[in-house]
Design a protein around this motif. Structure first.
Motif, PDB file in Angstrom:
ATOM      1  N   GLU A  87      -2.024  -1.165  11.295  1.00 60.79           N
ATOM      2  CA  GLU A  87      -1.496  -0.862  12.628  1.00 60.79           C
ATOM      3  C   GLU A  87      -0.672   0.415  12.670  1.00 60.79           C
ATOM      4  O   GLU A  87      -0.525   1.012  13.730  1.00 60.79           O
ATOM      5  CB  GLU A  87      -0.648  -2.026  13.125  1.00 60.79           C
ATOM      6  N   ARG A  88      -0.126   0.824  11.529  1.00 61.14           N
ATOM      7  CA  ARG A  88       0.750   1.994  11.511  1.00 61.14           C
ATOM      8  C   ARG A  88       0.315   2.970  10.430  1.00 61.14           C
ATOM      9  O   ARG A  88      -0.237   2.588   9.413  1.00 61.14           O
ATOM     10  CB  ARG A  88       2.187   1.556  11.232  1.00 61.14           C
ATOM     11  N   SER A  89       0.643   4.229  10.664  1.00 63.92           N
ATOM     12  CA  SER A  89       0.383   5.244   9.650  1.00 63.92           C
ATOM     13  C   SER A  89       1.348   5.053   8.481  1.00 63.92           C
ATOM     14  O   SER A  89       2.339   4.337   8.597  1.00 63.92           O
ATOM     15  CB  SER A  89       0.546   6.643  10.246  1.00 63.92           C
ATOM     16  N   VAL A  90       1.030   5.713   7.363  1.00 67.68           N
ATOM     17  CA  VAL A  90       1.897   5.642   6.181  1.00 67.68           C
ATOM     18  C   VAL A  90       2.275   7.078   5.813  1.00 67.68           C
ATOM     19  O   VAL A  90       1.407   7.896   5.483  1.00 67.68           O
ATOM     20  CB  VAL A  90       1.195   4.937   4.994  1.00 67.68           C
ATOM     21  N   ARG A  91       3.566   7.361   5.884  1.00 61.63           N
ATOM     22  CA  ARG A  91       4.054   8.708   5.585  1.00 61.63           C
ATOM     23  C   ARG A  91       3.888   9.026   4.104  1.00 61.63           C
ATOM     24  O   ARG A  91       3.797   8.126   3.277  1.00 61.63           O
ATOM     25  CB  ARG A  91       5.515   8.817   5.999  1.00 61.63           C
ATOM     26  N   LEU A 143       0.860  -1.175   0.000  1.00 60.02           N
ATOM     27  CA  LEU A 143       0.000   0.000   0.000  1.00 60.02           C
ATOM     28  C   LEU A 143       0.898   1.227   0.000  1.00 60.02           C
ATOM     29  O   LEU A 143       1.758   1.369   0.864  1.00 60.02           O
ATOM     30  CB  LEU A 143      -0.908  -0.002   1.235  1.00 60.02           C
ATOM     31  N   ARG A 144       0.722   2.086  -0.995  1.00 64.62           N
ATOM     32  CA  ARG A 144       1.565   3.279  -1.124  1.00 64.62           C
ATOM     33  C   ARG A 144       0.732   4.523  -0.888  1.00 64.62           C
ATOM     34  O   ARG A 144      -0.393   4.639  -1.371  1.00 64.62           O
ATOM     35  CB  ARG A 144       2.197   3.335  -2.510  1.00 64.62           C
ATOM     36  N   THR A 189      -8.511   3.832   2.001  1.00 64.89           N
ATOM     37  CA  THR A 189      -8.870   5.165   2.453  1.00 64.89           C
ATOM     38  C   THR A 189      -8.118   5.424   3.750  1.00 64.89           C
ATOM     39  O   THR A 189      -7.517   4.512   4.313  1.00 64.89           O
ATOM     40  CB  THR A 189     -10.397   5.317   2.640  1.00 64.89           C
ATOM     41  N   ALA A 190      -8.125   6.642   4.225  1.00 66.04           N
ATOM     42  CA  ALA A 190      -7.398   6.946   5.461  1.00 66.04           C
ATOM     43  C   ALA A 190      -7.860   8.271   6.032  1.00 66.04           C
ATOM     44  O   ALA A 190      -8.324   9.146   5.302  1.00 66.04           O
ATOM     45  CB  ALA A 190      -5.897   6.997   5.208  1.00 66.04           C
ATOM     46  N   TYR A 191      -7.712   8.403   7.330  1.00 66.21           N
ATOM     47  CA  TYR A 191      -7.806   9.702   7.973  1.00 66.21           C
ATOM     48  C   TYR A 191      -6.431  10.324   7.816  1.00 66.21           C
ATOM     49  O   TYR A 191      -5.416   9.690   8.108  1.00 66.21           O
ATOM     50  CB  TYR A 191      -8.160   9.565   9.460  1.00 66.21           C
ATOM     51  N   SER A 233      -2.788   8.897   8.546  1.00 61.85           N
ATOM     52  CA  SER A 233      -2.665   8.589   9.967  1.00 61.85           C
ATOM     53  C   SER A 233      -3.358   7.290  10.342  1.00 61.85           C
ATOM     54  O   SER A 233      -2.855   6.534  11.163  1.00 61.85           O
ATOM     55  CB  SER A 233      -3.234   9.731  10.807  1.00 61.85           C
ATOM     56  N   VAL A 234      -4.525   7.047   9.781  1.00 66.25           N
ATOM     57  CA  VAL A 234      -5.295   5.840  10.101  1.00 66.25           C
ATOM     58  C   VAL A 234      -5.695   5.172   8.788  1.00 66.25           C
ATOM     59  O   VAL A 234      -6.811   5.340   8.303  1.00 66.25           O
ATOM     60  CB  VAL A 234      -6.547   6.174  10.955  1.00 66.25           C
ATOM     61  N   PRO A 235      -4.786   4.404   8.170  1.00 61.22           N
ATOM     62  CA  PRO A 235      -5.119   3.756   6.901  1.00 61.22           C
ATOM     63  C   PRO A 235      -6.134   2.627   7.095  1.00 61.22           C
ATOM     64  O   PRO A 235      -6.063   1.877   8.066  1.00 61.22           O
ATOM     65  CB  PRO A 235      -3.793   3.189   6.409  1.00 61.22           C
ATOM     66  N   MET A 236      -7.084   2.536   6.177  1.00 60.24           N
ATOM     67  CA  MET A 236      -8.110   1.501   6.233  1.00 60.24           C
ATOM     68  C   MET A 236      -8.316   0.923   4.843  1.00 60.24           C
ATOM     69  O   MET A 236      -8.317   1.657   3.854  1.00 60.24           O
ATOM     70  CB  MET A 236      -9.438   2.067   6.724  1.00 60.24           C
TER      71      MET A 236
END
Length: 115
Positions: free
Chosen positions: A41-45, A8-9, A106-108, A17-20
């Motif tokens: 479990e982790r955010s993606v920069r 996931l990129r 999607t993500a916050y 911050s909250v990838p889903m």
């Protein structure tokens, strides 16, 4: 157990911050059969990638429930025919509970801005 495995990129300019991941499972007739979400479990920069390995759903032990409804809810009347092209699908191995799956990310995202 079968898994969706991939990368996931985050091509955005802000941290996810909250990838889903939203999984939509379809039966052999093309009907939506099951929906579930998976939070990472982790955010993606920004401009970074992360490996994913998520188990596929199974209908074992799940019973059909008939829930009476008075109507139909949709998102502003949008239908699949109104969206350009078919939704991307992954074909699953034959003999399972589902035929195809659609995965949407999607993500916050925090913008880091202040008031």
């Amino acid at each position: 157990t079968e898994f969706i495995v991939g990368i996931l990129r985050n091509d955005a300019t802000v941290e996810a911050s909250v990838p889903m991941l939203l999984f939509s499972y379809y039966n052999a007739n093309g009907d939506l059969a099951w929906v579930e979400s998976h939070y990472l479990e982790r955010s993606v920069r920004p401009q970074w990638s992360t490996n994913i390995k998520i188990p596929l759903a199974s209908l074992r032990g799940i019973k059909r429930a008939e829930v009476p409804t008075l109507g139909h809810a949709d998102y502003l009347g949008v239908t699949r025919e109104m969206i350009k092209g078919p939704a991307p699908m992954l074909t699953l191995a034959p003999g399972g509970d589902f035929s195809t799956i659609n995965v949407q990310a999607t993500a916050y995202a925090r913008d880091g801005g202040g008031l």
